[in-house]
Write an enzyme that holds these catalytic residues in place. Sequence first.
Site, short mmCIF file in Angstrom:
data_model
loop_
_atom_site.label_atom_id
_atom_site.label_comp_id
_atom_site.label_asym_id
_atom_site.label_seq_id
_atom_site.Cartn_x
_atom_site.Cartn_y
_atom_site.Cartn_z
N GLU A 1 -5.95 48.46 44.10
CA GLU A 1 -6.54 49.18 42.98
C GLU A 1 -7.71 48.39 42.40
OE1 GLU A 1 -3.73 50.44 40.03
OE2 GLU A 1 -2.48 51.50 41.48
N ASP B 1 -1.86 58.75 42.32
CA ASP B 1 -2.34 58.12 41.10
C ASP B 1 -2.24 56.60 41.18
OD1 ASP B 1 -3.28 58.30 38.33
OD2 ASP B 1 -1.29 57.56 37.78
N ASP C 1 18.51 58.75 45.66
CA ASP C 1 18.54 57.53 44.87
C ASP C 1 19.94 56.94 45.00
OD1 ASP C 1 18.70 55.54 42.92
OD2 ASP C 1 17.44 56.63 41.51
N ARG D 1 4.45 53.85 42.11
CA ARG D 1 3.93 52.53 42.49
C ARG D 1 3.29 52.62 43.86
NH1 ARG D 1 3.11 48.35 38.88
NH2 ARG D 1 4.70 48.44 37.27
N HIS E 1 -4.82 55.87 38.31
CA HIS E 1 -3.65 55.27 37.66
C HIS E 1 -3.55 55.72 36.20
CE1 HIS E 1 -0.78 51.63 38.20
NE2 HIS E 1 -0.27 52.50 37.34
N ILE F 1 11.92 58.74 34.49
CA ILE F 1 10.85 59.68 34.84
C ILE F 1 11.36 60.73 35.82
CG2 ILE F 1 8.58 59.90 35.91
CD1 ILE F 1 8.07 56.98 34.93
#
Length: 344
Positions: free
Chosen positions: A285, A280, A195, A256, A304, A176
Amino acid sequence: MRILAAGDEFVGTDLLKAAVRAELGTEPEFGELSLPWPVVPFGPVGGVNEASGTEDEVIEALGGAEVAVTQMAPFTKKVFAAAPGLRLVSVCRGGPVNVDLTAATEAGVAVTYAPGRNAAAAAEFAIGLLLAALRRIATSSAELLAGTWRGDYYAYANAGIELEGTTVGLVGHGAIGSRVARVLAAFGAHVLVADPYADPAKVAADGAELTGLDDLLRRSFAVSLHARLTEETRHLIDADKLALLPEGAVLVNSARGGLLDYAPLAEALRSGRLGALALDVYDVEPPPPDWPLRDAPNVIATPHLAGASRQTADRAAAIVAAEVGRYVRGEALANVANPDVLGR
């Protein structure tokens, strides 16, 4: 061969069955189970996370199945103990968090997953959140529909920020994050990537600059999170990291909920440390009624939805069906989460 198709309201049972039929070119014996997600939120079931339905429902639906394809059904130690003939569970998610991998390996059951199934959808959604936050699209729309015309957003001090020429930091450079980097580069943004596992050559090919997390936060006016959630990355962005951002920066999390410490966010928005926040995913949740961000300024919140495209569902079903085909033909499985089981 009996195959359990345990679908839900997104990747449906009929969709899973159709994909398996197309892959095998035959009509296998199917067991069926329809789960209530996402109408009913997922949660922990029998020691696994993010599952829908009950262990007893799965056990009954298996009925001696050798293979199971699913997105959300809980495959726990109890389920494996009750299904001695089961040999493959193919999960159409980026990670099989609804499966007890230790129990699966002990039972001799291979577990596969579906990396990249929602990469296009999630990348597009992240870009959408970023644009909405930078250009006040969502907040100004809500204000207009509530009866307020915000002409003052055209004042220089309140005007939005273009992506072109803006430094945008991406935390994570997987399937992604890599797509997001390429789209941002096409917009003319200067893209930074943090990263520790990224391939520097791939980052450069995506038009981005690889750097450390702290440097990324200090230099980026907008930051979007795309890392996997592990013990190493839990609360990766906390109050100390937020303090590194430029005043008024924009933060997006569509990856996440656990990557972000939500406790300091409301105050960061009220103080202006954060100029806007687009979410999101959440630590809980759905968020509770007393969620502090409900009345914080400049918040965009969606339920989400980043991976929720029809193409994601179609692609997920095709990926798990392909694994069933490999299993039936005696070929090597492509994406095995518990490779230790293969030697059994």
